[in-house]
Design a protein around this motif. Structure first.
Motif, PDB file in Angstrom:
ATOM      1  N   LEU A  42       0.828  -1.205   0.000  1.00 60.80           N
ATOM      2  CA  LEU A  42       0.000   0.000   0.000  1.00 60.80           C
ATOM      3  C   LEU A  42       0.864   1.258   0.000  1.00 60.80           C
ATOM      4  O   LEU A  42       0.558   2.232  -0.691  1.00 60.80           O
ATOM      5  N   ALA A  43       1.949   1.226   0.754  1.00 65.71           N
ATOM      6  CA  ALA A  43       2.862   2.374   0.768  1.00 65.71           C
ATOM      7  C   ALA A  43       3.481   2.579  -0.611  1.00 65.71           C
ATOM      8  O   ALA A  43       3.599   3.715  -1.093  1.00 65.71           O
ATOM      9  N   GLU A  44       3.843   1.487  -1.255  1.00 65.14           N
ATOM     10  CA  GLU A  44       4.435   1.578  -2.592  1.00 65.14           C
ATOM     11  C   GLU A  44       3.426   2.109  -3.605  1.00 65.14           C
ATOM     12  O   GLU A  44       3.791   2.828  -4.535  1.00 65.14           O
ATOM     13  N   LEU A  45       2.169   1.770  -3.442  1.00 65.33           N
ATOM     14  CA  LEU A  45       1.117   2.266  -4.331  1.00 65.33           C
ATOM     15  C   LEU A  45       0.816   3.741  -4.048  1.00 65.33           C
ATOM     16  O   LEU A  45       0.611   4.533  -4.967  1.00 65.33           O
ATOM     17  N   ARG A  46       0.836   4.101  -2.784  1.00 61.37           N
ATOM     18  CA  ARG A  46       0.524   5.469  -2.392  1.00 61.37           C
ATOM     19  C   ARG A  46       1.565   6.459  -2.903  1.00 61.37           C
ATOM     20  O   ARG A  46       1.222   7.577  -3.312  1.00 61.37           O
ATOM     21  N   ASN A  47       2.812   6.069  -2.863  1.00 65.13           N
ATOM     22  CA  ASN A  47       3.866   7.021  -3.245  1.00 65.13           C
ATOM     23  C   ASN A  47       3.644   7.609  -4.637  1.00 65.13           C
ATOM     24  O   ASN A  47       3.637   8.824  -4.787  1.00 65.13           O
ATOM     25  N   PRO A  48       3.441   6.816  -5.679  1.00 60.89           N
ATOM     26  CA  PRO A  48       3.252   7.440  -6.997  1.00 60.89           C
ATOM     27  C   PRO A  48       1.814   7.876  -7.283  1.00 60.89           C
ATOM     28  O   PRO A  48       1.587   8.755  -8.111  1.00 60.89           O
ATOM     29  N   GLY A  50      -0.843   8.362  -4.669  1.00 59.73           N
ATOM     30  CA  GLY A  50      -1.574   9.011  -3.590  1.00 59.73           C
ATOM     31  C   GLY A  50      -1.509  10.519  -3.663  1.00 59.73           C
ATOM     32  O   GLY A  50      -0.803  11.102  -4.492  1.00 59.73           O
ATOM     33  N   THR A  51      -2.242  11.174  -2.785  1.00 63.93           N
ATOM     34  CA  THR A  51      -2.277  12.625  -2.766  1.00 63.93           C
ATOM     35  C   THR A  51      -1.188  13.203  -1.868  1.00 63.93           C
ATOM     36  O   THR A  51      -1.054  14.416  -1.776  1.00 63.93           O
ATOM     37  N   GLY A  52      -0.421  12.360  -1.187  1.00 61.92           N
ATOM     38  CA  GLY A  52       0.677  12.832  -0.351  1.00 61.92           C
ATOM     39  C   GLY A  52       1.871  13.229  -1.196  1.00 61.92           C
ATOM     40  O   GLY A  52       1.858  13.127  -2.432  1.00 61.92           O
ATOM     41  N   HIS A  53       2.899  13.687  -0.556  1.00 67.53           N
ATOM     42  CA  HIS A  53       4.152  14.064  -1.219  1.00 67.53           C
ATOM     43  C   HIS A  53       3.933  15.138  -2.279  1.00 67.53           C
ATOM     44  O   HIS A  53       4.604  15.152  -3.315  1.00 67.53           O
ATOM     45  N   GLY A  54       2.952  16.035  -2.063  1.00 69.37           N
ATOM     46  CA  GLY A  54       2.743  17.140  -2.989  1.00 69.37           C
ATOM     47  C   GLY A  54       1.946  16.797  -4.230  1.00 69.37           C
ATOM     48  O   GLY A  54       1.758  17.639  -5.093  1.00 69.37           O
ATOM     49  N   HIS A  55       1.472  15.563  -4.343  1.00 71.95           N
ATOM     50  CA  HIS A  55       0.657  15.192  -5.504  1.00 71.95           C
ATOM     51  C   HIS A  55      -0.714  15.849  -5.386  1.00 71.95           C
ATOM     52  O   HIS A  55      -1.224  16.066  -4.307  1.00 71.95           O
ATOM     53  N   GLU A  56      -1.309  16.107  -6.498  1.00 72.27           N
ATOM     54  CA  GLU A  56      -2.636  16.728  -6.515  1.00 72.27           C
ATOM     55  C   GLU A  56      -3.748  15.709  -6.711  1.00 72.27           C
ATOM     56  O   GLU A  56      -4.892  16.074  -6.901  1.00 72.27           O
ATOM     57  N   GLY A  57      -3.431  14.436  -6.726  1.00 69.82           N
ATOM     58  CA  GLY A  57      -4.453  13.417  -6.889  1.00 69.82           C
ATOM     59  C   GLY A  57      -4.909  13.226  -8.318  1.00 69.82           C
ATOM     60  O   GLY A  57      -5.993  12.729  -8.571  1.00 69.82           O
ATOM     61  N   ARG A  58      -4.080  13.627  -9.268  1.00 76.57           N
ATOM     62  CA  ARG A  58      -4.456  13.512 -10.684  1.00 76.57           C
ATOM     63  C   ARG A  58      -3.659  12.424 -11.394  1.00 76.57           C
ATOM     64  O   ARG A  58      -3.552  12.440 -12.610  1.00 76.57           O
ATOM     65  N   ALA A  59      -3.096  11.514 -10.655  1.00 74.59           N
ATOM     66  CA  ALA A  59      -2.296  10.450 -11.275  1.00 74.59           C
ATOM     67  C   ALA A  59      -3.169   9.601 -12.190  1.00 74.59           C
ATOM     68  O   ALA A  59      -4.340   9.344 -11.914  1.00 74.59           O
ATOM     69  N   ARG A  60      -2.611   9.204 -13.278  1.00 75.02           N
ATOM     70  CA  ARG A  60      -3.322   8.397 -14.270  1.00 75.02           C
ATOM     71  C   ARG A  60      -2.843   6.951 -14.189  1.00 75.02           C
ATOM     72  O   ARG A  60      -1.747   6.678 -13.740  1.00 75.02           O
ATOM     73  N   GLY A  61      -3.679   6.060 -14.664  1.00 82.45           N
ATOM     74  CA  GLY A  61      -3.275   4.665 -14.772  1.00 82.45           C
ATOM     75  C   GLY A  61      -4.025   3.721 -13.865  1.00 82.45           C
ATOM     76  O   GLY A  61      -4.010   2.524 -14.089  1.00 82.45           O
ATOM     77  N   LEU A  62      -4.666   4.241 -12.833  1.00 80.49           N
ATOM     78  CA  LEU A  62      -5.434   3.381 -11.938  1.00 80.49           C
ATOM     79  C   LEU A  62      -6.921   3.637 -12.130  1.00 80.49           C
ATOM     80  O   LEU A  62      -7.350   4.746 -12.444  1.00 80.49           O
TER      81      LEU A  62
END
Length: 97
Positions: A42-48, A50-62
């Motif tokens: 889950l941590a490995e999935l969250r890093n790229p 997730g909304t943490g680490h400055g991400h805006e929650g717009r990651a694609r692919g999932l």
């Protein structure tokens, strides 16, 4: 991962805490080790994604099904740890606090 390890240790859920006399000791030990594997995944999935680490929650692919998988995978160990904690508290002798 370290937090999961510490929680398991505190709750006496490490493989060394399971007596070998239990009929399913090997299975229980394997499942407890798998708890940490789930948390790590889950941590490995969250890093790229997730909304943490400055991400805006717009990651694609999932897809939403991936989110449901992650939520389900997270809730099972969390609930197990919570129930174990509550059970240990209930069984602990009252020390007057």
């Amino acid at each position: 991962m370290d937090l999961c390890k510490e929680a398991r240790k505190e709750l006496k859920l490490t493989p060394d805490d399971i007596p070998n006399t239990n009929k399913a000791a090997d299975t229980v030990k394997r499942l407890l080790n798998n708890l940490a594997t789930i948390v790590q995944g889950l941590a490995e999935l969250r890093n790229p994604y997730g909304t943490g680490h400055g991400h805006e929650g717009r990651a694609r692919g999932l897809q939403p099904r991936h989110a449901r998988l992650a939520a389900g995978a997270a809730s099972t160990p969390a609930l197990f740890l919570l129930e174990t904690h509550r059970d240990a508290k209930r069984k602990a002798p009252d020390n007057g606090s």
